[in-house]
Enzyme design. Structure first.
Site, PDB file in Angstrom:
ATOM      1  N   GLY A 109       2.476   2.184  10.847  1.00  0.00           N
ATOM      2  CA  GLY A 109       3.452   3.263  10.719  1.00  0.00           C
ATOM      3  C   GLY A 109       4.130   3.645  12.025  1.00  0.00           C
ATOM      4  O   GLY A 109       4.770   4.689  12.118  1.00  0.00           O
ATOM      5  N   SER A 114       3.416  -2.216  10.320  1.00  0.00           N
ATOM      6  CA  SER A 114       4.862  -2.303  10.520  1.00  0.00           C
ATOM      7  C   SER A 114       5.454  -3.661  10.140  1.00  0.00           C
ATOM      8  O   SER A 114       6.366  -4.157  10.808  1.00  0.00           O
ATOM      9  CB  SER A 114       5.226  -1.926  11.965  1.00  0.00           C
ATOM     10  OG  SER A 114       4.794  -0.602  12.244  1.00  0.00           O
ATOM     11  N   GLU A 125      -6.815   4.692   7.899  1.00  0.00           N
ATOM     12  CA  GLU A 125      -6.572   6.127   7.627  1.00  0.00           C
ATOM     13  C   GLU A 125      -7.782   6.762   6.956  1.00  0.00           C
ATOM     14  O   GLU A 125      -8.066   7.942   7.157  1.00  0.00           O
ATOM     15  CB  GLU A 125      -5.291   6.273   6.776  1.00  0.00           C
ATOM     16  CG  GLU A 125      -4.053   6.019   7.614  1.00  0.00           C
ATOM     17  CD  GLU A 125      -2.870   5.438   6.854  1.00  0.00           C
ATOM     18  OE1 GLU A 125      -2.836   5.511   5.624  1.00  0.00           O
ATOM     19  OE2 GLU A 125      -1.972   4.883   7.534  1.00  0.00           O
ATOM     20  N   HIS A 135      -9.573   1.288   4.856  1.00  0.00           N
ATOM     21  CA  HIS A 135      -8.291   1.438   5.568  1.00  0.00           C
ATOM     22  C   HIS A 135      -8.484   2.361   6.770  1.00  0.00           C
ATOM     23  O   HIS A 135      -9.251   3.326   6.693  1.00  0.00           O
ATOM     24  CB  HIS A 135      -7.225   2.004   4.621  1.00  0.00           C
ATOM     25  CG  HIS A 135      -5.852   1.938   5.203  1.00  0.00           C
ATOM     26  ND1 HIS A 135      -5.402   2.867   6.105  1.00  0.00           N
ATOM     27  CD2 HIS A 135      -4.854   1.029   5.057  1.00  0.00           C
ATOM     28  CE1 HIS A 135      -4.169   2.538   6.482  1.00  0.00           C
ATOM     29  NE2 HIS A 135      -3.818   1.433   5.854  1.00  0.00           N
ATOM     30  N   GLU A 156      -5.478  -4.828  10.498  1.00  0.00           N
ATOM     31  CA  GLU A 156      -4.430  -3.844  10.743  1.00  0.00           C
ATOM     32  C   GLU A 156      -4.717  -3.115  12.043  1.00  0.00           C
ATOM     33  O   GLU A 156      -5.512  -2.157  12.058  1.00  0.00           O
ATOM     34  CB  GLU A 156      -4.370  -2.836   9.592  1.00  0.00           C
ATOM     35  CG  GLU A 156      -4.080  -3.471   8.249  1.00  0.00           C
ATOM     36  CD  GLU A 156      -3.472  -2.480   7.278  1.00  0.00           C
ATOM     37  OE1 GLU A 156      -2.362  -2.735   6.809  1.00  0.00           O
ATOM     38  OE2 GLU A 156      -4.089  -1.436   7.017  1.00  0.00           O
ATOM     39  N   GLY A 177       4.875   1.307   4.725  1.00  0.00           N
ATOM     40  CA  GLY A 177       6.191   1.922   4.593  1.00  0.00           C
ATOM     41  C   GLY A 177       7.224   1.049   3.894  1.00  0.00           C
ATOM     42  O   GLY A 177       7.954   1.513   3.008  1.00  0.00           O
ATOM     43  N   ASN A 215       0.868  -1.181   0.000  1.00  0.00           N
ATOM     44  CA  ASN A 215       0.000   0.000   0.000  1.00  0.00           C
ATOM     45  C   ASN A 215       0.900   1.224   0.000  1.00  0.00           C
ATOM     46  O   ASN A 215       1.516   1.549   1.009  1.00  0.00           O
ATOM     47  CB  ASN A 215      -0.883  -0.049   1.260  1.00  0.00           C
ATOM     48  CG  ASN A 215      -1.716   1.200   1.449  1.00  0.00           C
ATOM     49  OD1 ASN A 215      -1.824   2.031   0.539  1.00  0.00           O
ATOM     50  ND2 ASN A 215      -2.308   1.346   2.630  1.00  0.00           N
ATOM     51  N   TRP A 216       0.982   1.869  -1.154  1.00  0.00           N
ATOM     52  CA  TRP A 216       1.933   2.990  -1.287  1.00  0.00           C
ATOM     53  C   TRP A 216       1.411   4.282  -0.671  1.00  0.00           C
ATOM     54  O   TRP A 216       2.150   5.267  -0.582  1.00  0.00           O
ATOM     55  CB  TRP A 216       2.273   3.205  -2.763  1.00  0.00           C
ATOM     56  CG  TRP A 216       2.966   2.034  -3.410  1.00  0.00           C
ATOM     57  CD1 TRP A 216       3.347   0.856  -2.788  1.00  0.00           C
ATOM     58  CD2 TRP A 216       3.370   1.907  -4.776  1.00  0.00           C
ATOM     59  NE1 TRP A 216       3.952   0.022  -3.693  1.00  0.00           N
ATOM     60  CE2 TRP A 216       3.982   0.644  -4.926  1.00  0.00           C
ATOM     61  CE3 TRP A 216       3.279   2.743  -5.889  1.00  0.00           C
ATOM     62  CZ2 TRP A 216       4.501   0.199  -6.148  1.00  0.00           C
ATOM     63  CZ3 TRP A 216       3.799   2.303  -7.106  1.00  0.00           C
ATOM     64  CH2 TRP A 216       4.399   1.054  -7.228  1.00  0.00           C
ATOM     65  N   LYS A 217       0.161   4.307  -0.289  1.00  0.00           N
ATOM     66  CA  LYS A 217      -0.438   5.501   0.336  1.00  0.00           C
ATOM     67  C   LYS A 217      -0.174   6.748  -0.526  1.00  0.00           C
ATOM     68  O   LYS A 217      -0.131   6.653  -1.736  1.00  0.00           O
ATOM     69  CB  LYS A 217       0.063   5.655   1.771  1.00  0.00           C
ATOM     70  CG  LYS A 217      -0.130   4.364   2.585  1.00  0.00           C
ATOM     71  CD  LYS A 217       0.048   4.544   4.054  1.00  0.00           C
ATOM     72  CE  LYS A 217      -0.128   3.200   4.764  1.00  0.00           C
ATOM     73  NZ  LYS A 217      -0.069   3.301   6.203  1.00  0.00           N
TER      74      LYS A 217
HETATM   75  P1  PGA Z   1       2.827   0.262   7.683  1.00  0.00           P
HETATM   76  O1  PGA Z   1       1.359   0.469   7.044  1.00  0.00           O
HETATM   77  O2  PGA Z   1       3.367  -1.035   7.097  1.00  0.00           O
HETATM   78  O3  PGA Z   1       3.613   1.455   7.262  1.00  0.00           O
HETATM   79  O4  PGA Z   1       2.651   0.161   9.156  1.00  0.00           O
HETATM   80  C1  PGA Z   1       0.484  -0.606   6.821  1.00  0.00           C
HETATM   81  C2  PGA Z   1      -0.811  -0.101   6.230  1.00  0.00           C
HETATM   82  O5  PGA Z   1      -1.317   0.932   6.684  1.00  0.00           O
HETATM   83  O6  PGA Z   1      -1.367  -0.720   5.299  1.00  0.00           O
END
Ligand code: PGA
Length: 245
Positions: free
Chosen positions: A169, A209, A93, A91, A163, A231, A5-7
């Protein structure tokens, strides 16, 4: 399945370069589905760069309407036409910063199915909810409400990503036992709602993470079927190491 997931990261050329390097790094690898979710603006070009490789392409979100006066939104029709087979929905976020709720997540999953997109349906508890011993009730509600009214035959290939919000993150990964406990619970809830056979067919990814150093341990758990990586998916070598763990 290992999904990246490149966000909201990478410029156009960087995204194309990244996916080409990933494709080169994992060429010929069997037994794992790989998926990348670039920002919307990069989808079509990334699709082109993928050529005949088997890497799947996903949108990071989609609106539930097919088209119309929704300035700034992207529909399922659009991401399908850009070459997506999958779409990340719900997600944390999106839930946290863009007011998505279990109800809007449900509408989007219904719309994804209408477009024959495989939903990568994200669920997860916050740190406060875990500390208040509410993890299972929160997840139960997210899954029940998110999939409300949807028949199992419409959920073929469904991917769920667990998640924990406190692990995204932050560098704090859930222990493999914590992940397994939740994944087992989620599969149990799916079995109750849709039957054991269906529950076994759903891929439940862990996210939060994930990195080369912890992927093997997480994947050794019976109910962990893959990872959603944020990330660590932005660097080709690191992501390839996770895919090849
Ligand atoms: P992260 O994000 O690996 O940077 O913790 C995971 C995600 O939000 O899909």
């Amino acid at each position: 399945m290992i999904a990246g997931n490149w966000k909201m990261n990478l410029r156009f050329a960087e995204a194309v370069e990244l996916v080409k390097t990933i494709a080169g790094g994992i060429e010929g690898l069997e037994g794992v589905d790989v998926l990348v979710a670039p920002p919307f603006t990069h989808l079509a070009q990334v699709r082109q760069a993928l050529g005949t490789t088997k890497i799947f392409l996903a949108g990071q979100n989609m609106h539930s309407e097919m088209s119309g006066a929704y300035t700034g939104e992207i529909s399922g029709t659009m991401i399908v036409s850009a070459g997506c087979s999958h779409v990340i929905i719900g997600h944390s976020e999106r839930r946290q910063y863009f007011n998505e709720t279990d109800a809007t997540v449900n509408q989007r999953i219904v719309a994804a199915i209408r477009h024959k997109l495989v939903p990568v349906f994200c669920v997860g508890e916050t740190e406060a909810q875990r500390e208040a011993d509410a993890t299972f009730s929160v997840l139960d509600k997210q899954v029940t409400d998110g999939l409300q009214g949807i028949a199992s035959e419409d959920l073929v290939d469904l991917v769920i990503a667990y998640e924990p919000v406190w692990a995204i993150g932050t560098g704090k990964t859930a222990t493999s036992e914590q992940a397994q406990e939740v994944h087992q619970f989620l599969r149990g809830q799916l079995a109750k709602a849709y039957g054991a056979e269906f529950a076994q067919s759903v891929r439940i990814l862990y996210g939060g993470s994930v990195k080369p150093a912890n992927i093997a341990e997480l994947m050794s758990m019976a109910d962990v079927d893959g990872a959603l990586v944020g990330g660590a998916s932005l660097e080709a070598e690191t992501f390839s190491q996770i895919v090849k763990f």
